[in-house]
Design a protein around this motif. Structure first.
Motif, PDB file in Angstrom:
ATOM      1  N   SER A   1       0.827  -1.205   0.000  1.00 21.08           N
ATOM      2  CA  SER A   1       0.000   0.000   0.000  1.00 21.08           C
ATOM      3  C   SER A   1       0.861   1.254   0.000  1.00 21.08           C
ATOM      4  O   SER A   1       0.590   2.211  -0.738  1.00 21.08           O
ATOM      5  N   LEU A   2       1.915   1.266   0.800  1.00 21.48           N
ATOM      6  CA  LEU A   2       2.814   2.414   0.832  1.00 21.48           C
ATOM      7  C   LEU A   2       3.517   2.606  -0.497  1.00 21.48           C
ATOM      8  O   LEU A   2       3.684   3.725  -0.985  1.00 21.48           O
ATOM      9  N   GLU A   3       3.920   1.498  -1.113  1.00 22.22           N
ATOM     10  CA  GLU A   3       4.612   1.586  -2.396  1.00 22.22           C
ATOM     11  C   GLU A   3       3.683   2.143  -3.477  1.00 22.22           C
ATOM     12  O   GLU A   3       4.080   2.989  -4.289  1.00 22.22           O
ATOM     13  N   SER A   4       2.441   1.701  -3.489  1.00 28.25           N
ATOM     14  CA  SER A   4       1.494   2.182  -4.495  1.00 28.25           C
ATOM     15  C   SER A   4       1.107   3.636  -4.269  1.00 28.25           C
ATOM     16  O   SER A   4       0.617   4.305  -5.183  1.00 28.25           O
ATOM     17  N   SER A   5       1.332   4.125  -3.059  1.00 28.86           N
ATOM     18  CA  SER A   5       1.005   5.516  -2.743  1.00 28.86           C
ATOM     19  C   SER A   5       2.144   6.464  -3.071  1.00 28.86           C
ATOM     20  O   SER A   5       2.052   7.658  -2.786  1.00 28.86           O
ATOM     21  N   ASP A   6       3.221   5.954  -3.647  1.00 29.82           N
ATOM     22  CA  ASP A   6       4.380   6.774  -3.989  1.00 29.82           C
ATOM     23  C   ASP A   6       5.104   7.286  -2.746  1.00 29.82           C
ATOM     24  O   ASP A   6       5.836   8.263  -2.802  1.00 29.82           O
ATOM     25  N   ALA A   7       4.865   6.626  -1.595  1.00 28.97           N
ATOM     26  CA  ALA A   7       5.587   6.967  -0.366  1.00 28.97           C
ATOM     27  C   ALA A   7       6.798   6.040  -0.283  1.00 28.97           C
ATOM     28  O   ALA A   7       6.856   5.106   0.520  1.00 28.97           O
ATOM     29  N   SER A   8       7.780   6.291  -1.149  1.00 35.63           N
ATOM     30  CA  SER A   8       8.855   5.319  -1.366  1.00 35.63           C
ATOM     31  C   SER A   8       9.699   5.069  -0.122  1.00 35.63           C
ATOM     32  O   SER A   8      10.071   3.930   0.161  1.00 35.63           O
ATOM     33  N   ARG A   9      10.001   6.122   0.647  1.00 42.14           N
ATOM     34  CA  ARG A   9      10.850   5.927   1.824  1.00 42.14           C
ATOM     35  C   ARG A   9      10.174   5.029   2.837  1.00 42.14           C
ATOM     36  O   ARG A   9      10.798   4.148   3.428  1.00 42.14           O
ATOM     37  N   TYR A  10       8.882   5.246   3.042  1.00 37.39           N
ATOM     38  CA  TYR A  10       8.173   4.475   4.061  1.00 37.39           C
ATOM     39  C   TYR A  10       7.897   3.057   3.571  1.00 37.39           C
ATOM     40  O   TYR A  10       7.903   2.117   4.359  1.00 37.39           O
ATOM     41  N   ALA A  11       7.688   2.910   2.268  1.00 40.39           N
ATOM     42  CA  ALA A  11       7.551   1.568   1.703  1.00 40.39           C
ATOM     43  C   ALA A  11       8.866   0.806   1.865  1.00 40.39           C
ATOM     44  O   ALA A  11       8.878  -0.386   2.217  1.00 40.39           O
ATOM     45  N   ALA A  12       9.982   1.494   1.640  1.00 45.79           N
ATOM     46  CA  ALA A  12      11.293   0.849   1.807  1.00 45.79           C
ATOM     47  C   ALA A  12      11.495   0.403   3.252  1.00 45.79           C
ATOM     48  O   ALA A  12      12.022  -0.696   3.507  1.00 45.79           O
ATOM     49  N   GLN A  13      11.090   1.227   4.210  1.00 44.75           N
ATOM     50  CA  GLN A  13      11.218   0.844   5.613  1.00 44.75           C
ATOM     51  C   GLN A  13      10.381  -0.396   5.921  1.00 44.75           C
ATOM     52  O   GLN A  13      10.809  -1.279   6.667  1.00 44.75           O
ATOM     53  N   ALA A  14       9.171  -0.453   5.349  1.00 44.98           N
ATOM     54  CA  ALA A  14       8.305  -1.609   5.603  1.00 44.98           C
ATOM     55  C   ALA A  14       8.906  -2.880   4.996  1.00 44.98           C
ATOM     56  O   ALA A  14       8.895  -3.948   5.631  1.00 44.98           O
ATOM     57  N   TRP A  15       9.414  -2.790   3.763  1.00 42.54           N
ATOM     58  CA  TRP A  15      10.045  -3.972   3.156  1.00 42.54           C
ATOM     59  C   TRP A  15      11.303  -4.365   3.913  1.00 42.54           C
ATOM     60  O   TRP A  15      11.612  -5.562   4.055  1.00 42.54           O
TER      61      TRP A  15
ATOM     62  N   GLN B   1      15.723  -6.577  -1.443  1.00 48.34           N
ATOM     63  CA  GLN B   1      15.937  -6.001  -2.766  1.00 48.34           C
ATOM     64  C   GLN B   1      14.866  -4.974  -3.107  1.00 48.34           C
ATOM     65  O   GLN B   1      15.153  -3.910  -3.660  1.00 48.34           O
ATOM     66  N   ARG B   2      13.610  -5.268  -2.750  1.00 49.87           N
ATOM     67  CA  ARG B   2      12.529  -4.318  -3.016  1.00 49.87           C
ATOM     68  C   ARG B   2      12.751  -3.031  -2.220  1.00 49.87           C
ATOM     69  O   ARG B   2      12.495  -1.936  -2.711  1.00 49.87           O
ATOM     70  N   ALA B   3      13.218  -3.182  -0.978  1.00 49.04           N
ATOM     71  CA  ALA B   3      13.487  -1.998  -0.165  1.00 49.04           C
ATOM     72  C   ALA B   3      14.572  -1.143  -0.793  1.00 49.04           C
ATOM     73  O   ALA B   3      14.440   0.088  -0.906  1.00 49.04           O
ATOM     74  N   LEU B   4      15.638  -1.786  -1.232  1.00 48.27           N
ATOM     75  CA  LEU B   4      16.758  -1.033  -1.779  1.00 48.27           C
ATOM     76  C   LEU B   4      16.445  -0.463  -3.158  1.00 48.27           C
ATOM     77  O   LEU B   4      16.913   0.609  -3.516  1.00 48.27           O
ATOM     78  N   ASP B   5      15.629  -1.167  -3.921  1.00 49.04           N
ATOM     79  CA  ASP B   5      15.193  -0.627  -5.219  1.00 49.04           C
ATOM     80  C   ASP B   5      14.454   0.694  -5.035  1.00 49.04           C
ATOM     81  O   ASP B   5      14.581   1.618  -5.841  1.00 49.04           O
ATOM     82  N   LEU B   6      13.656   0.758  -3.974  1.00 49.85           N
ATOM     83  CA  LEU B   6      12.862   1.965  -3.729  1.00 49.85           C
ATOM     84  C   LEU B   6      13.717   3.177  -3.391  1.00 49.85           C
ATOM     85  O   LEU B   6      13.302   4.313  -3.592  1.00 49.85           O
ATOM     86  N   VAL B   7      14.926   2.915  -2.854  1.00 48.05           N
ATOM     87  CA  VAL B   7      15.818   4.037  -2.535  1.00 48.05           C
ATOM     88  C   VAL B   7      17.012   4.100  -3.472  1.00 48.05           C
ATOM     89  O   VAL B   7      17.956   4.843  -3.240  1.00 48.05           O
ATOM     90  N   GLY B   8      16.969   3.279  -4.533  1.00 43.72           N
ATOM     91  CA  GLY B   8      17.994   3.352  -5.572  1.00 43.72           C
ATOM     92  C   GLY B   8      19.326   2.750  -5.213  1.00 43.72           C
ATOM     93  O   GLY B   8      20.371   3.209  -5.689  1.00 43.72           O
ATOM     94  N   LEU B   9      19.335   1.679  -4.399  1.00 39.04           N
ATOM     95  CA  LEU B   9      20.584   1.025  -4.008  1.00 39.04           C
ATOM     96  C   LEU B   9      20.559  -0.441  -4.403  1.00 39.04           C
ATOM     97  O   LEU B   9      19.509  -1.015  -4.656  1.00 39.04           O
TER      98      LEU B   9
END
Length: 460
Positions: free
Chosen positions: A394-408, A429-437
């Protein structure tokens, strides 16, 4: 006949009805006056030396637990009277009553041209939008605010388009539509510069809210640039409320960037300014933000944060509605998790979800993260993992990338803990993809279970 003669003759007056209702409620004149009125004003009302306005009648009736007509049965009826009562009801923490009183106005509130022609109708729309927001009905509030934005932008000299823009940004962010919030925010900033009102009262709240949206999306650098520029432009002649809002968002941004000490300094400075300002809601939200910052210290000051949040609950229940009650309960859940009380944490997180409307996507996702973490800590790993997965998606689909990364990232720790390295690597990997690492070769192991991930804070 004089008022005093009426009393001597036994004629019922507003003052006599007020005094009788006050005594029945067991309140002194000081207690009934509260923070909004003076005890001497209440005394003058009871003695008949002053006449109340409809808003005062509604306020006093709400405190006494009686209908306004019990105090003033001959009060003037009509739309204007209903609008005053609705505004008073909202101020007393009764958004449902405010909406009921505004029902006769509702058919005309969707007409932008009518809002331009009749400022009183626009004011009714403001009260209705605020009441809808307090109840968590974001979509209805957004539709009304978009109509108000159209009206206000066609008559910016007469209608408060800045305040409407702030409300729209806040609600789009809360709903998870960050792209729309950014577009509206940047357009509003350009409009303010074109109209040369970027130093006007209230514009600081707009700038702060735009910065908050960028922080939600994970662009902390852009958020900091906006806030630094704002704070530099706000001089000593700016209102305490404007400076408090700028420092408030700067405190959140500093904390999210890892500077907890600086965040605490800024929120204390903002609180001192808000204490002499006029916006009671800012004071309440700052107390909530301070509790969140306490939980982000190293080590977390969970006991102190819990005490702050508990003392804040009665005030939030009365004045803020679900828009803040849900977040306060979820932060209580976080504090209890950090204090090693997952069962209590689960109750708070579940209570938060119950009070949040389905439109409040970000808040619901954050509460679900905490409910999942509590379930995992209680040994209910399958249920907890499912909740964490739903929240992260849900966080990822909301474009809240930092918080989605924390959840993953939190999910990766849980998967590692329960012996599922393949899913742990995928989550990381999904978490790091969201923050570009790129993902590391070896995953960190959560020895004592996952620490509840930090979440974003309610802003201006």
């Amino acid at each position: 006949m004089a008022r005093g003669a009426d009393r001597d003759a036994g004629v019922e007056t507003f003052g006599s009805r007020l005094r009788r209702a006050r005594l029945a409620a067991g309140l002194s004149q000081t207690a009934l006056a509260g923070d909004d009125l003076s005890p001497s004003y209440v005394s003058h009302l009871e003695s008949g030396r002053r006449d109340p306005t409809p808003a005062v009648v509604a306020l006093l009736a709400g405190r006494l637990g009686v209908a306004p007509t019990a105090l003033a049965p001959d009060a003037a009826a009509g739309p204007r009277h209903d609008l005053l009562l609705a505004q008073a009801a909202l101020g007393l923490g009764n958004p449902a009553e405010a909406l009921a009183l505004l029902a006769p106005w509702e058919p005309r509130l969707s007409d932008a041209a009518a809002l331009v022609a009749e400022p009183e109708l626009f004011h009714a729309a403001e009260v209705r939008a605020a009441a809808l927001e307090r109840q968590g009905h974001l979509l209805e509030a957004l539709r009304l605010l978009e109509t108000m934005r159209t009206a206000a932008e066609s008559a910016p000299a007469r209608l408060p388009w800045v305040g409407v823009s702030v409300s729209l940004l806040r609600l789009y962010r809360e709903q998870g539509d960050m792209a729309r919030a950014v577009d509206l925010g940047e357009a509003a900033l350009r409009r303010g510069a074109d109209l040369r009102i970027d130093h006007a009262p209230g514009f600081a709240a707009l700038v702060s809210t735009v910065a908050g949206v960028y922080a939600e999306r994970g662009d902390l650098v852009r958020a900091q640039v906006i806030l630094d520029d704002l704070i530099e432009r706000l001089g000593a002649d700016s209102s305490p409320d404007d400076r408090a809002k700028a420092l408030w968002n700067a405190a959140i941004n500093a904390t999210e960037r890892g500077f907890g000490g600086e965040g605490m300094r800024l929120v204390e400075e903002a609180s001192a300014l808000a204490a002499v300002g006029s916006d009671l809601m800012v004071r309440t939200r700052l107390r909530y933000t301070r509790a969140w910052i306490l939980l982000q210290q190293d080590p977390p000051r969970a006991t102190e944060a819990r005490a702050e949040l508990r003392s804040l609950l009665p005030e939030v229940r009365q004045h803020a509605g679900s828009m803040l009650l849900g977040p306060v309960l979820s932060e209580l859940a976080r504090a209890e998790l950090l204090l090693g009380r997952p069962e209590v944490a689960r109750r708070h997180a579940a209570a938060s979800l119950e009070r949040l409307d389905v439109d409040q996507r970000l808040e619901r996702a954050h509460s679900l993260v905490l409910l999942g973490a509590a379930s995992v800590a209680l040994g209910e790993e399958a249920a907890g993992v499912s909740m964490l997965e739903d929240a992260a998606a849900s966080l990822e689909s909301s474009d809240a990338s930092r918080y989605a990364a924390q959840a993953w990232r939190q999910l990766a720790e849980v998967y590692q803990r329960i012996g599922d390295p393949a899913r742990a690597l995928e989550a990381m990997q999904r978490a790091l993809d969201l923050v570009g690492l790129a993902a590391p070769r070896v995953l960190p192991v959560a020895v004592d279970g996952p620490r509840p991930a930090a979440r974003r804070r309610t802003r201006v």
